[in-house]
Scaffold this motif. Structure first.
Motif, PDB file in Angstrom:
ATOM      1  N   PRO A  70      14.418  11.575 -21.349  1.00  0.00           N
ATOM      2  CA  PRO A  70      13.954  10.280 -20.678  1.00  0.00           C
ATOM      3  C   PRO A  70      14.330   9.070 -21.526  1.00  0.00           C
ATOM      4  O   PRO A  70      14.693   8.077 -20.904  1.00  0.00           O
ATOM      5  N   MET A  71      13.308   9.030 -22.419  1.00  0.00           N
ATOM      6  CA  MET A  71      13.031   7.463 -23.278  1.00  0.00           C
ATOM      7  C   MET A  71      14.590   7.440 -23.820  1.00  0.00           C
ATOM      8  O   MET A  71      14.812   5.917 -23.504  1.00  0.00           O
ATOM      9  N   VAL A 121      14.406  11.294 -13.385  1.00  0.00           N
ATOM     10  CA  VAL A 121      15.019  10.441 -14.172  1.00  0.00           C
ATOM     11  C   VAL A 121      16.308   9.703 -13.611  1.00  0.00           C
ATOM     12  O   VAL A 121      16.595   8.531 -13.492  1.00  0.00           O
ATOM     13  N   MET A 147       8.735  14.276 -15.722  1.00  0.00           N
ATOM     14  CA  MET A 147       9.653  13.324 -16.193  1.00  0.00           C
ATOM     15  C   MET A 147      11.095  14.378 -16.146  1.00  0.00           C
ATOM     16  O   MET A 147      11.479  14.726 -17.225  1.00  0.00           O
ATOM     17  N   ASP A 195       6.972   5.898 -18.760  1.00  0.00           N
ATOM     18  CA  ASP A 195       7.569   7.067 -19.303  1.00  0.00           C
ATOM     19  C   ASP A 195       6.608   7.156 -20.570  1.00  0.00           C
ATOM     20  O   ASP A 195       6.123   8.169 -20.785  1.00  0.00           O
ATOM     21  N   TYR A 251       4.299  15.894 -19.186  1.00  0.00           N
ATOM     22  CA  TYR A 251       5.285  15.241 -19.474  1.00  0.00           C
ATOM     23  C   TYR A 251       6.418  15.858 -18.858  1.00  0.00           C
ATOM     24  O   TYR A 251       7.407  15.319 -17.928  1.00  0.00           O
TER      25      TYR A 251
END
Length: 324
Positions: free
Chosen positions: A60-61, A143, A138, A123, A134
Motif C-alpha cells: 500500500p505505501m 487500497v 489495508m 496508512d 495492518y
C-alpha cells in the motif's frame, strides 16, 4: 471578439500578461526550464517504474507513492509545454478552450495532493499503531477502492468548478498570470455559483484532509512517546518523507496565496511571480520522487541496483563491440 447589449465581449483568446521580454536571455531560461521539466519527468517515471516492476514494492505505501508521482507527472505536464512555448514566443495568447483544459489539469492535480497525503498518513498510522492488524485492514481491495475515490472525487469536483465558468461572458481577456487559473476574475457577471464551487473544493480537498493529516501525525506522535527507541526510530524513518512532502506542499500553497496577493500590486516584478509559480508547479513535483526515491531505503536500493546492472551491461556491450 463580438460585443453584446450588456457591454460584455466574447473572447476566444486569453492573453497571459506576466511574461517579460528578456531578449536573448529567454533562450537561457527556456533551456533551464526544459532541463527542469525533463528531470521532473525522469525522476517521477523512475519511481513509478521501480514500484510497478518490483513485486516486493507492491504494498500500500509504495502504491500510494506511485500515485503521488503520477499526479506530479500529470500536473507538471499540464503546465510546462505551454509555458516553454510562451518563453520563446513574442505573443502570449491562448485559446479559451485550451485555457479551460489547462486550468482543469493543473487545479485537479493540485486537488489530488492533500487527499493522497491524508491516505498515506492513515496508512502509516495503522502500520505504526496497529501493526498486527495492518494486513487485514489495508487489503488490495481497500487500497484500490481508496485510490479510485481519491482520484475521482477531486477530479469530479474540479470538473464541476470549471463547468461553472464555461459559457460565462468575459469583459476582458488579459489574465495576470503565467498559466490559466482563476478565470472568474475575467467575468463581469455574478459568480456566486463559482464561489460556492470553490468553497466546496477547498473544504473537501484542502481543509478537511489537512485537519485529518494533523490529527493522524498527532496520534502517531502520542503512540511513539510511549514506545521503545527502536519503534521510535522506525516510525521516524517511515514518516519523515511524508512529513517533508507535506511541509513542502504547504509551502507551495503559501507561495500561491502570496502570489495571489502580490498580483494586486502593480509594483511587483514579474520575475517574483515567475519564481513563486515555478515553486508551486515545478519544485514540488520534483520533490516527490526525490524525497521518496532517496529517503526510503527500499526504493533507493532497487533504483541503485538497477542502475548498477544497467551500467555493467553498458560497459560489457561496449567492450564486446571494441573487441570485434
Amino acid at each position: 471578439m463580438d460585443g453584446d447589449m450588456n457591454g460584455t465581449l466574447d473572447f476566444y483568446y486569453i492573453e497571459l500578461t506576466e511574461f517579460e521580454d528578456y531578449g536573448p536571455l529567454r533562450y537561457v531560461f527556456f533551456t533551464l526550464c526544459l532541463l527542469l521539466f525533463m528531470i521532473i519527468i525522469s525522476a517521477n517515471v523512475v519511481v513509478i517504474l521501480t514500484v510497478s516492476l518490483k513485486k516486493s514494492l507492491h504494498q500500500p505505501m509504495y502504491i500510494f507513492i506511485c500515485c503521488l508521482c503520477v499526479n506530479s507527472l500529470l500536473g507538471s505536464s499540464g503546465f510546462f509545454p505551454r509555458f516553454l512555448m510562451d518563453l520563446l514566443s513574442d505573443t502570449h495568447f491562448i485559446s479559451l478552450p485550451f485555457c479551460f483544459i489547462q486550468m482543469y489539469v493543473v487545479v485537479s492535480c493540485a486537488s489530488h495532493e492533500l487527499p493522497l497525503l491524508c491516505i498515506m498518513a492513515f496508512d502509516r498510522l495503522i502500520a505504526i499503531c496497529h501493526p498486527l492488524h495492518y494486513n487485514s485492514k489495508m487489503t488490495l481491495k481497500t487500497v484500490v477502492c481508496v485510490i479510485i475515490f481519491v482520484e475521482l472525487y477531486p477530479a469530479l469536483l474540479v470538473g464541476i468548478f470549471v463547468l461553472t465558468l464555461v459559457g460565462l461572458p468575459l469583459c476582458r481577456n488579459k489574465l495576470h498570470n503565467l498559466y490559466c487559473a482563476k478565470l472568474s476574475v475575467l467575468t463581469c457577471v455574478d459568480t456566486t455559483t463559482n464561489r460556492r464551487a470553490v468553497q466546496v473544493v477547498s473544504v473537501t480537498t484542502v481543509f478537511l484532509p489537512l485537519v485529518l493529516i494533523l490529527y493522524t501525525y498527532l496520534r502517531i506522535l502520542t503512540v511513539c512517546r510511549r514506545s521503545s527507541a527502536k519503534v521510535k526510530g522506525k516510525a521516524f524513518q517511515t514518516c519523515l518523507p511524508h512529513i517533508l512532502i507535506f511541509l513542502n506542499f504547504s509551502f507551495s500553497v503559501l507561495c500561491d496565496l502570496v502570489m495571489s496577493s502580490l498580483r494586486q500590486s502593480k509594483s511587483v516584478h514579474p520575475a517574483v511571480i515567475a519564481v513563486l509559480t515555478l515553486e508551486r508547479l515545478a519544485v514540488h513535483p520534483l520533490s516527490n520522487p526525490l524525497v521518496y526515491g532517496f529517503n526510503l531505503p527500499q526504493i533507493r536500493g532497487v533504483i541503485f541496483r538497477r542502475l548498477k546492472i544497467n551500467m555493467k551491461c553498458f560497459f560489457l556491450l561496449h567492450d564486446t563491440k571494441s573487441n570485434m
